[in-house]
Scaffold this active site. Structure first.
Site, PDB file in Angstrom:
ATOM      1  N   TYR A  53     -19.740 -15.223 -24.813  1.00  0.00           N
ATOM      2  CA  TYR A  53     -19.115 -14.230 -25.419  1.00  0.00           C
ATOM      3  C   TYR A  53     -18.418 -14.246 -26.525  1.00  0.00           C
ATOM      4  O   TYR A  53     -17.975 -13.388 -27.276  1.00  0.00           O
ATOM      5  CB  TYR A  53     -18.070 -13.987 -24.191  1.00  0.00           C
ATOM      6  CG  TYR A  53     -18.584 -13.236 -22.873  1.00  0.00           C
ATOM      7  CD1 TYR A  53     -19.182 -12.128 -23.042  1.00  0.00           C
ATOM      8  CD2 TYR A  53     -19.218 -14.000 -21.789  1.00  0.00           C
ATOM      9  CE1 TYR A  53     -19.708 -11.277 -21.823  1.00  0.00           C
ATOM     10  CE2 TYR A  53     -19.908 -13.426 -20.759  1.00  0.00           C
ATOM     11  CZ  TYR A  53     -20.174 -12.070 -20.589  1.00  0.00           C
ATOM     12  OH  TYR A  53     -20.982 -11.297 -19.764  1.00  0.00           O
ATOM     13  N   ARG A  56     -20.738 -12.574 -28.913  1.00  0.00           N
ATOM     14  CA  ARG A  56     -20.391 -11.038 -28.684  1.00  0.00           C
ATOM     15  C   ARG A  56     -19.178 -10.587 -29.537  1.00  0.00           C
ATOM     16  O   ARG A  56     -19.249  -9.486 -29.921  1.00  0.00           O
ATOM     17  CB  ARG A  56     -20.385 -10.733 -27.348  1.00  0.00           C
ATOM     18  CG  ARG A  56     -21.274 -11.227 -26.276  1.00  0.00           C
ATOM     19  CD  ARG A  56     -22.468 -10.371 -26.244  1.00  0.00           C
ATOM     20  NE  ARG A  56     -23.372 -10.574 -27.466  1.00  0.00           N
ATOM     21  CZ  ARG A  56     -24.262 -11.674 -27.850  1.00  0.00           C
ATOM     22  NH1 ARG A  56     -24.187 -12.685 -26.849  1.00  0.00           N
ATOM     23  NH2 ARG A  56     -24.822 -11.715 -28.662  1.00  0.00           N
ATOM     24  N   ASN A  87     -19.338  -0.282 -22.226  1.00  0.00           N
ATOM     25  CA  ASN A  87     -19.121  -1.160 -23.302  1.00  0.00           C
ATOM     26  C   ASN A  87     -17.943  -2.062 -23.147  1.00  0.00           C
ATOM     27  O   ASN A  87     -16.868  -1.553 -22.971  1.00  0.00           O
ATOM     28  CB  ASN A  87     -19.364  -0.399 -24.671  1.00  0.00           C
ATOM     29  CG  ASN A  87     -20.566   0.394 -24.645  1.00  0.00           C
ATOM     30  OD1 ASN A  87     -21.387  -0.206 -23.826  1.00  0.00           O
ATOM     31  ND2 ASN A  87     -20.777   1.092 -25.701  1.00  0.00           N
ATOM     32  N   ASP A  89     -16.938  -3.387 -26.051  1.00  0.00           N
ATOM     33  CA  ASP A  89     -16.490  -3.237 -27.582  1.00  0.00           C
ATOM     34  C   ASP A  89     -15.262  -2.228 -27.566  1.00  0.00           C
ATOM     35  O   ASP A  89     -14.864  -1.502 -26.576  1.00  0.00           O
ATOM     36  CB  ASP A  89     -17.552  -2.993 -28.523  1.00  0.00           C
ATOM     37  CG  ASP A  89     -18.115  -1.591 -28.233  1.00  0.00           C
ATOM     38  OD1 ASP A  89     -17.178  -0.663 -28.407  1.00  0.00           O
ATOM     39  OD2 ASP A  89     -19.326  -1.461 -28.283  1.00  0.00           O
ATOM     40  N   HIS A 104     -16.419  -2.205 -17.510  1.00  0.00           N
ATOM     41  CA  HIS A 104     -16.967  -3.772 -17.719  1.00  0.00           C
ATOM     42  C   HIS A 104     -16.024  -4.519 -18.263  1.00  0.00           C
ATOM     43  O   HIS A 104     -16.741  -5.582 -18.670  1.00  0.00           O
ATOM     44  CB  HIS A 104     -18.496  -3.650 -18.125  1.00  0.00           C
ATOM     45  CG  HIS A 104     -19.416  -2.901 -16.968  1.00  0.00           C
ATOM     46  ND1 HIS A 104     -20.532  -2.665 -17.470  1.00  0.00           N
ATOM     47  CD2 HIS A 104     -19.296  -2.680 -15.685  1.00  0.00           C
ATOM     48  CE1 HIS A 104     -21.478  -1.921 -16.518  1.00  0.00           C
ATOM     49  NE2 HIS A 104     -20.429  -1.895 -15.326  1.00  0.00           N
ATOM     50  N   GLY A 170     -26.620   6.890 -24.301  1.00  0.00           N
ATOM     51  CA  GLY A 170     -26.998   5.552 -24.755  1.00  0.00           C
ATOM     52  C   GLY A 170     -26.549   4.704 -23.576  1.00  0.00           C
ATOM     53  O   GLY A 170     -26.375   3.542 -23.695  1.00  0.00           O
ATOM     54  N   THR A 171     -27.153   4.783 -22.241  1.00  0.00           N
ATOM     55  CA  THR A 171     -27.179   4.160 -21.333  1.00  0.00           C
ATOM     56  C   THR A 171     -28.533   4.101 -20.520  1.00  0.00           C
ATOM     57  O   THR A 171     -29.040   5.349 -20.111  1.00  0.00           O
ATOM     58  CB  THR A 171     -25.668   4.395 -20.473  1.00  0.00           C
ATOM     59  OG1 THR A 171     -26.181   3.211 -19.329  1.00  0.00           O
ATOM     60  CG2 THR A 171     -25.779   5.788 -19.902  1.00  0.00           C
TER      61      THR A 171
HETATM   62  P1  OAD Z   1     -28.765  -0.756 -21.745  1.00  0.00           P
HETATM   63  O1  OAD Z   1     -29.140  -1.908 -22.771  1.00  0.00           O
HETATM   64  O2  OAD Z   1     -29.331  -1.079 -20.250  1.00  0.00           O
HETATM   65  O3  OAD Z   1     -29.225   0.334 -22.251  1.00  0.00           O
HETATM   66  C1  OAD Z   1     -29.361   1.074 -23.417  1.00  0.00           C
HETATM   67  C2  OAD Z   1     -29.496   2.364 -23.660  1.00  0.00           C
HETATM   68  O4  OAD Z   1     -29.383   2.943 -25.228  1.00  0.00           O
HETATM   69  C3  OAD Z   1     -31.227   2.419 -23.514  1.00  0.00           C
HETATM   70  O5  OAD Z   1     -31.553   3.419 -22.617  1.00  0.00           O
HETATM   71  C4  OAD Z   1     -31.557   2.925 -24.954  1.00  0.00           C
HETATM   72  O6  OAD Z   1     -32.613   3.813 -25.092  1.00  0.00           O
HETATM   73  C5  OAD Z   1     -30.345   3.422 -25.556  1.00  0.00           C
HETATM   74  N1  OAD Z   1     -30.384   3.305 -26.972  1.00  0.00           N
HETATM   75  C6  OAD Z   1     -30.633   2.475 -27.806  1.00  0.00           C
HETATM   76  N2  OAD Z   1     -30.381   3.069 -29.164  1.00  0.00           N
HETATM   77  C7  OAD Z   1     -29.615   3.947 -28.944  1.00  0.00           C
HETATM   78  C8  OAD Z   1     -28.964   4.738 -29.997  1.00  0.00           C
HETATM   79  N3  OAD Z   1     -29.087   4.560 -31.379  1.00  0.00           N
HETATM   80  N4  OAD Z   1     -28.528   6.148 -29.635  1.00  0.00           N
HETATM   81  C9  OAD Z   1     -28.484   6.471 -28.255  1.00  0.00           C
HETATM   82  N5  OAD Z   1     -29.221   5.739 -27.365  1.00  0.00           N
HETATM   83  C10 OAD Z   1     -29.599   4.405 -27.622  1.00  0.00           C
HETATM   84  O7  OAD Z   1     -27.186  -0.950 -21.910  1.00  0.00           O
HETATM   85  P2  OAD Z   1     -26.261   0.032 -20.822  1.00  0.00           P
HETATM   86  O8  OAD Z   1     -26.914   1.002 -20.385  1.00  0.00           O
HETATM   87  O9  OAD Z   1     -25.005   0.310 -21.452  1.00  0.00           O
HETATM   88  O10 OAD Z   1     -23.013  -4.900 -18.238  1.00  0.00           O
HETATM   89  O11 OAD Z   1     -26.183  -1.381 -19.755  1.00  0.00           O
HETATM   90  C11 OAD Z   1     -25.366  -1.268 -18.598  1.00  0.00           C
HETATM   91  C12 OAD Z   1     -24.789  -2.557 -18.440  1.00  0.00           C
HETATM   92  O12 OAD Z   1     -25.781  -3.616 -18.372  1.00  0.00           O
HETATM   93  C13 OAD Z   1     -23.728  -3.221 -19.376  1.00  0.00           C
HETATM   94  O13 OAD Z   1     -22.561  -2.459 -19.483  1.00  0.00           O
HETATM   95  C14 OAD Z   1     -23.893  -4.498 -19.383  1.00  0.00           C
HETATM   96  C15 OAD Z   1     -25.198  -4.685 -19.111  1.00  0.00           C
HETATM   97  O14 OAD Z   1     -25.817  -5.770 -18.379  1.00  0.00           O
HETATM   98  C16 OAD Z   1     -22.498  -6.114 -17.713  1.00  0.00           C
HETATM   99  O15 OAD Z   1     -22.716  -7.146 -18.775  1.00  0.00           O
HETATM  100  C17 OAD Z   1     -21.780  -6.281 -16.543  1.00  0.00           C
END
Ligand code: OAD
Length: 229
Positions: A53, A56, A87, A89, A104, A170-171
């Site tokens: 972390y 990060r 996020n 951040d 989170h 972006g998730t």
């Molecule tokens: P992920 O890494 O699972 O997903 C990221 C998403 O962002 C993907 O669907 C990509 O296609 C998309 N992406 C990438 N670049 C992008 C851009 N420029 N614009 C828009 N989208 C883009 O991340 P999260 O869904 O945030 O939790 O992950 C969820 C949780 O899993 C996080 O909060 C974290 C992680 O493990 C914990 O650590 C508890």
């Protein structure tokens, strides 16, 4: 005033230089979740977790909000706005968003390991072995780890249930319970999903998919919503 709920994941910060988790080259290709992001990891090797972390936090301190973060607060002109983010951040806050709910946790904060109410700001990038809360216990990152409760989830559901417009950005929608949030939008809500690799989430019909990067698509959608309101 109508309410816009913006629900973000790592992709909204990707163009600010912060690594996502599940993309190719993402964090979970470089680290095992069970080694750095679980209560068991903390018990097994808390210095490794602190270091993960700390890295990060360094990355977040170097990053700046991008066009997507910066366009979201413009919605305040005509809408009630809530940001719910997975996020850790603080780029939404630095871009000027108010009402940001972190599902989170927050990387720039630490928390007592014996009293979860004791939360502190971290100056700089480093949380060290021997940094203690006022009751004497080692401080941990103020992060929700896998296997832990998501204390802000109930509030997030209540906010989402009042959305007139929901913008998901972006998730991968792979981590629960957060991923379930989209299923709480009311029937009348207009829902958008902005992600270059968007998949249609379970439980949500009628969602409008925008297969583009946040830095392009979010400012364009914000402009359209403001013009149409
Ligand atoms: P992920 O890494 O699972 O997903 C990221 C998403 O962002 C993907 O669907 C990509 O296609 C998309 N992406 C990438 N670049 C992008 C851009 N420029 N614009 C828009 N989208 C883009 O991340 P999260 O869904 O945030 O939790 O992950 C969820 C949780 O899993 C996080 O909060 C974290 C992680 O493990 C914990 O650590 C508890």
């Amino acid at each position: 005033m109508k309410r816009v709920v913006v629900f973000t994941g790592a992709g909204v910060s990707a163009e600010s230089g912060i690594s996502t988790f599940r993309d190719s080259g993402g964090l979970w290709e470089q680290y095992k979740i069970e080694d750095v992001a679980t209560p068991q990891a903390w018990l097994a090797d808390f210095e490794l977790v602190l270091d993960f972390y700390n890295q990060r936090r360094k990355q977040v301190l170097l990053a700046q909000p991008n066009a997507a973060h910066l366009s979201i607060p413009l919605l305040h002109e005509k809408f009630e706005v809530n940001v719910i983010t997975q996020n850790i951040d603080d780029l939404h806050e630095r871009a000027g968003s108010e009402n940001v709910l972190h599902l989170h946790g927050e990387i720039r904060k630490s928390r007592s390991t014996i009293d979860p109410q004791l939360i502190y700001n971290i100056d700089g990038w480093e949380l060290k072995k021997g940094d203690r809360c006022e009751k004497g216990s080692q401080l941990r990152p103020h992060i929700v780890w896998f296997g832990e409760m998501v204390p802000a989830m109930d509030e997030a559901i209540q906010i989402t249930a009042k959305a007139d417009i929901m913008i998901v950005i972006g998730t991968s929608l792979e981590v629960y319970p957060a991923a379930n949030l989209v299923s709480y939008v009311p029937d009348y809500c207009e829902t958008y999903l902005i992600d270059p690799n968007a998949k249609i989430p379970a439980h949500s019909s009628g969602i409008r998919i925008i297969n583009d990067k946040a830095g392009n698509a979010v400012p364009a959608l914000v402009k359209k919503l403001l013009e149409n309101e």
